[in-house]
Structures are given as structure tokens and as C-alpha cells.
Design an enzyme around this catalytic site. Sequence first.
Site, short mmCIF file in Angstrom:
data_model
loop_
_atom_site.label_atom_id
_atom_site.label_comp_id
_atom_site.label_asym_id
_atom_site.label_seq_id
_atom_site.Cartn_x
_atom_site.Cartn_y
_atom_site.Cartn_z
N GLY A 184 -21.93 34.44 -55.85
CA GLY A 184 -22.64 33.77 -56.61
C GLY A 184 -21.69 32.97 -57.74
O GLY A 184 -20.80 33.71 -58.33
N GLY A 244 -22.79 31.45 -60.34
CA GLY A 244 -23.66 30.93 -61.45
C GLY A 244 -22.67 31.50 -62.82
O GLY A 244 -21.32 31.52 -62.59
N PHE A 245 -23.30 31.63 -63.98
CA PHE A 245 -22.46 31.98 -65.15
C PHE A 245 -21.63 33.14 -64.99
O PHE A 245 -20.51 33.17 -65.36
CB PHE A 245 -23.47 32.16 -66.35
CG PHE A 245 -24.08 30.98 -66.76
CD1 PHE A 245 -23.09 29.94 -67.67
CD2 PHE A 245 -25.32 30.42 -66.54
CE1 PHE A 245 -23.53 28.59 -68.02
CE2 PHE A 245 -25.88 29.04 -67.00
CZ PHE A 245 -24.93 28.26 -67.91
N GLY A 246 -22.14 34.03 -64.26
CA GLY A 246 -21.17 35.37 -64.14
C GLY A 246 -20.33 35.20 -63.15
O GLY A 246 -19.01 35.57 -63.67
N GLU A 293 -40.16 25.28 -73.79
CA GLU A 293 -39.40 24.13 -73.46
C GLU A 293 -40.04 23.19 -72.70
O GLU A 293 -40.29 21.94 -72.84
CB GLU A 293 -38.02 24.36 -72.87
CG GLU A 293 -36.99 25.00 -73.99
CD GLU A 293 -35.74 25.63 -73.13
OE1 GLU A 293 -34.99 26.08 -73.62
OE2 GLU A 293 -35.98 25.34 -71.81
N ASP A 323 -27.63 38.26 -64.57
CA ASP A 323 -29.05 38.82 -64.67
C ASP A 323 -29.39 39.79 -63.56
O ASP A 323 -30.34 40.45 -63.62
CB ASP A 323 -30.02 37.42 -64.15
CG ASP A 323 -29.82 36.44 -65.15
OD1 ASP A 323 -29.46 36.75 -66.35
OD2 ASP A 323 -30.64 35.50 -65.11
C1 FAD Z 1 -34.84 27.29 -66.64
C2 FAD Z 1 -33.97 28.42 -67.24
C3 FAD Z 1 -33.43 28.10 -68.53
C4 FAD Z 1 -32.57 28.94 -69.22
N1 FAD Z 1 -32.01 28.90 -70.35
C5 FAD Z 1 -31.12 29.43 -70.95
C6 FAD Z 1 -30.85 29.40 -72.44
O1 FAD Z 1 -31.15 28.43 -73.00
N2 FAD Z 1 -29.65 30.20 -72.93
C7 FAD Z 1 -29.44 31.23 -72.21
O2 FAD Z 1 -28.59 31.73 -72.72
N3 FAD Z 1 -29.71 31.57 -71.00
C8 FAD Z 1 -30.72 30.75 -70.59
N4 FAD Z 1 -31.29 31.05 -69.03
C9 FAD Z 1 -30.75 32.32 -68.22
C10 FAD Z 1 -29.46 32.19 -67.81
O3 FAD Z 1 -29.23 30.99 -67.14
C11 FAD Z 1 -29.06 33.23 -66.92
O4 FAD Z 1 -29.04 34.29 -67.47
C12 FAD Z 1 -27.72 33.20 -66.10
O5 FAD Z 1 -27.63 31.92 -65.56
C13 FAD Z 1 -27.36 34.18 -65.42
O6 FAD Z 1 -26.13 34.01 -64.69
P1 FAD Z 1 -25.99 34.82 -63.30
O7 FAD Z 1 -24.51 34.64 -62.78
O8 FAD Z 1 -26.43 36.20 -63.22
O9 FAD Z 1 -26.82 34.13 -62.32
P2 FAD Z 1 -27.19 32.66 -62.02
O10 FAD Z 1 -26.53 31.49 -63.06
O11 FAD Z 1 -28.50 32.22 -61.58
O12 FAD Z 1 -26.11 32.20 -60.66
C14 FAD Z 1 -26.62 33.10 -59.62
C15 FAD Z 1 -25.68 32.08 -58.55
O13 FAD Z 1 -25.82 33.03 -57.31
C16 FAD Z 1 -26.03 32.40 -56.06
N5 FAD Z 1 -26.66 32.94 -55.24
C17 FAD Z 1 -27.92 33.66 -55.22
N6 FAD Z 1 -28.20 34.48 -54.33
C18 FAD Z 1 -27.08 34.28 -53.27
C19 FAD Z 1 -26.82 34.51 -52.13
N7 FAD Z 1 -27.72 35.43 -51.46
N8 FAD Z 1 -25.60 34.04 -51.43
C20 FAD Z 1 -24.87 33.19 -52.07
N9 FAD Z 1 -24.92 33.04 -53.25
C21 FAD Z 1 -26.18 33.50 -53.82
C22 FAD Z 1 -26.93 31.17 -56.91
O14 FAD Z 1 -26.95 30.12 -55.76
C23 FAD Z 1 -26.29 31.02 -57.91
O15 FAD Z 1 -25.29 29.96 -58.12
C24 FAD Z 1 -32.03 30.14 -68.51
C25 FAD Z 1 -32.60 30.29 -67.19
C26 FAD Z 1 -33.32 29.54 -66.68
C27 FAD Z 1 -33.69 29.65 -65.06
#
Ligand code: FAD
Length: 439
Positions: free
Chosen positions: A9, A11-13, A169, A298
Site C-alpha cells: 500500500g 497510500g498515506f500510511g 463535500e 485505515d
Molecule cells: C474521499 C475521501 C476524502 C477524505 N478526506 C480526508 C480529509 O479531508 N482529511 C483526512 O485526514 N482524511 C481524509 N480521508 C481519509 C484518508 O484519506 C485516509 O484515512 C487515509 O488515506 C488512510 O491511509 P491508508 O494508508 O491507511 O490508506 P490509503 O491512503 O487508502 O492507501 C491504501 C493504498 O493501498 C493500496 N492497496 C489496497 N489494497 C491493495 C492490495 N491488495 N495490493 C496492493 N495495494 C493495495 C491502494 O491502492 C492504496 O494506494 C478521506 C478519504 C476519502 C476516501
Amino acid sequence: MEPKVVIVGGGFGGLWAAKALAKKPVDVTLIDRKNHHVFQPLLYQVATAVLSPGEIAQPIRRILHKYKNIEVILGQAVGFDKDRNLVRLGDGSEIGYDYLIVAGGARHSYFGNDDWEEDAPGLKTIEDAVEIRRRILLAFEDAEREAYLTGKQKQLNFVVVGGGPTGVELAGAIADIARTALANDFKAIDTRSAKVALYEGSDAILSTFGDDLSDSAKEQLESLGVEVHLNSFVTDVEPERVKVGDDWIDADVVLWATGVAASPLGKALEAETDKAGRVHVEPDLSLKDDRNIFVIGDMASLMQKNGEPVPGVSPAAMQMGTATAKNILRDIKVEPREDFEYWDKGTMATIGRRKAIAQAAGMKFRGFIAWMMWLFLHVFFLIGFRNRLAVLVDWFWAYLTRERSARLITGDADELRHQAKPPVSAAASTAKRHAKTAD
Ligand SMILES: Cc1cc2nc3c(=O)[nH]c(=O)nc-3n(C[C@H](O)[C@H](O)[C@H](O)COP(=O)(O)OP(=O)(O)OC[C@H]3O[C@@H](n4cnc5c(N)ncnc54)[C@H](O)[C@@H]3O)c2cc1C
């Protein structure tokens, strides 16, 4: 050989974990099923035609290109072999690790009714945003075409399900474009008469902000022309209508913005999960029985010392990524790990042009000042200098002119239109060509 850290992943994490491991004595492989990192907080601006997809997404490989110890692999993780320390990819290949960080994020949940997704898409990826933009713009195009051909303007109804930040939003932005950006471009319909209704199951929108800010958000949203329905559960979704309680409501476009379903990778880890599929992690974010595996962002379920869960927001995911990287480096130096502590820097939600709410440092903000804070922070955290500049220019332009620059719908008319709709006769077209009164 250096210890191998695999991050699933970007994403942010995952990305923040990778950055904290850059130039450190570890060999890092980041796997993502997309080639890009998405700045999710601005997805709704792509969905509502303010920004283009490329302005809020960056190739992960590009973001990490200068770090020699980090490789980026485009692939979908589908399972794990914890005994052999392997990540399995969809194409059958396997990637070994010494440490594994799983950061697959979450999506909206349809509460067991996944078939609703087709008629009520959620907003999580660039593809979702482009599809939502297509549906919104196409609804106006179809109404224009019908009014041109029949002389009658149909009532356009947009329904948003869920009164959290994304629902608010989206509803605010649709109401805004209907009343401003599109109003002068359509000749046969008055786009301003489009109805935007938001249905929220609980008794408040943006309820985590507390009563006064939540009430302020409702007022601000209503001032944009959005109908806000509280204590209103959507109980069924069908093409072009939703059921709220016992009543069916017509809807040209339905958008889903409620519920949380963590990535199925949590289940694939065979770890203990909560109802939303989030993995219960130890205070250092590792799994109880597999201390070399961490679950963050998340996907993770962790209580803070104050008894509140760590929220599913981007600062929490970024902080978890950095904290996990530091613990892995501590392990390597044979130092004790530290527990994760979430630092809440404040929260904010935007509602529309010059409209937002925010709380930070024990203070509450609403209206223009909260909106300025939101603008500043979102540009500040956007990755890539070019993106920041482009977004600032587009926002400034949209602010001055109320114009939306990203209004392309790709594809030909007939593939785009809902095929199920009967064709409208052209016979009635000429008489009332200008149903909209000029003003
Ligand atoms: C529309 C929207 C608006 C938001 N607005 C805000 C805001 O204003 N402020 C705020 O603080 N938070 C906001 N959030 C929440 C925030 O974006 C999440 O809390 C944050 O992105 C979580 O980070 P993460 O790394 O856990 O997951 P994510 O950022 O979702 O990253 C997950 C990554 O894992 C990858 N992935 C998933 N499954 C697989 C797999 N099986 N194999 C390989 N790769 C995979 C995905 O492609 C992605 O790149 C918002 C979320 C959304 C959906």
C-alpha cells in the site's frame, strides 16, 4: 544483507513508512495495485470538476525515485504465507520479507448490500472520482437534451447518502456547480433548479465535530441549497431511485458516502478484526502473534489512552507509518520498541466555497476563516511542487470566476447515456427550445 521490509500500500500510511525508511540500513519494497498515490482529501474536487486527476495523484515510483534502498512494485497483494514470510501477488508471484507493513486502506461499506455500489458509487479512487464526475455532468447533459427535444425540463435530483466529510463535500460541491459554474452554459434547462438532497442516518452531520460546529455545517450546507435530511436511513437502492425509510425517492445520481469496510487484506492476514474488518493491533501497531508484521492506517484498530479509537484520517495513517518505520529501525539496533501515540492536530471539513468548519488547539472555526485554513493545509500537504502550483492556480481561477475547468466527459454520446432510457422524440423539440427563461 540488510533486513528486507515489504510495504503493501502506497497510500498515506505506506508512503510515510517508506519515506521514514529511506536512506536507512534496510532494503524496502513497496507494493501497490495502482501506480499512483492519491491525495484522497481532494478526490471530491475531481468528482465535481474543479481539479483534474493528475493534479491530486502522483506516480509512487516518482515520489520515491531518489531513494536507492526503495523499490516500487506494481502488483496486487492477495494473500500472505506467514510461516514462510511471503506476500502473494495476484499473478501468483511471491515476495519475501523480514518485516511486513500492511497499509491497504479502507472503502465505504454497503452494509452487506454490495450490489448497491453500481447504482450508488462511493468515492475512494481516481477511477471512482472520474465515474462520479461523468454521472453528474451526464445528468445535466441528458436533462438539456430532453428539454431541447420535448420543451419540458425534468426535475434533476442528486442524492448523497451519508453526512460525514465526504458526503458533505460532495453535496455542497454539486449544489455549487448547479447554481454557478453550469448555470450559464446550459440553454434549455435551468441548472439551478437541480435538487441536491443529503440523507444521514444519525441526528447530525459531521457529528464528530460536536453540536455547535455540526449545526453550523448544516446551516452552511443549507445556505448552498442542499436539503439535509437527518435520522433518514437509506434502506434500498435501485437504478435511479433510493428508498429512505419506507419511501422511494427519485434520483438521477446517487452517491454513497457512508460506512467503513477495511481492506480484505486484514482477513487475509488471519488476524483478529473488528466488525469493519480493521485489524486489532498491539500498541506498537504489530500483530500479537507476529511481531514482525505491522498493520497501519485505515486498516488498523487501536484504542488511544483516552479510550477513543485512533480515527481513520490521513494524519493518523502518516503518523502510524513513521512510527512503524522507527520501531523497525529500533529492532535492528536492538533497542526497545515504542508504543504509538496519535497526535491530534485538529480536524476540518469543507462545505463549499468560503464555507467550512475546523477545530484545532482547543478552538473552533467556521465559515471563511475555516475555509482558508482548509485551503492552506490541503495545498501544503499535496505531494509535488507542480501539483501544488496547478491546484492553487485552478482554485484561484474557480474562486474568481466560479468556472470549473475539469469538465471533460470522455466517450461518445451513445455509449455514455443510460441505454435503458427510451429515446426522446425530436418532434416536440422546436416549439419550446428555450424552456429556460433568460435572466
Ligand atoms: C474521499 C475521501 C476524502 C477524505 N478526506 C480526508 C480529509 O479531508 N482529511 C483526512 O485526514 N482524511 C481524509 N480521508 C481519509 C484518508 O484519506 C485516509 O484515512 C487515509 O488515506 C488512510 O491511509 P491508508 O494508508 O491507511 O490508506 P490509503 O491512503 O487508502 O492507501 C491504501 C493504498 O493501498 C493500496 N492497496 C489496497 N489494497 C491493495 C492490495 N491488495 N495490493 C496492493 N495495494 C493495495 C491502494 O491502492 C492504496 O494506494 C478521506 C478519504 C476519502 C476516501
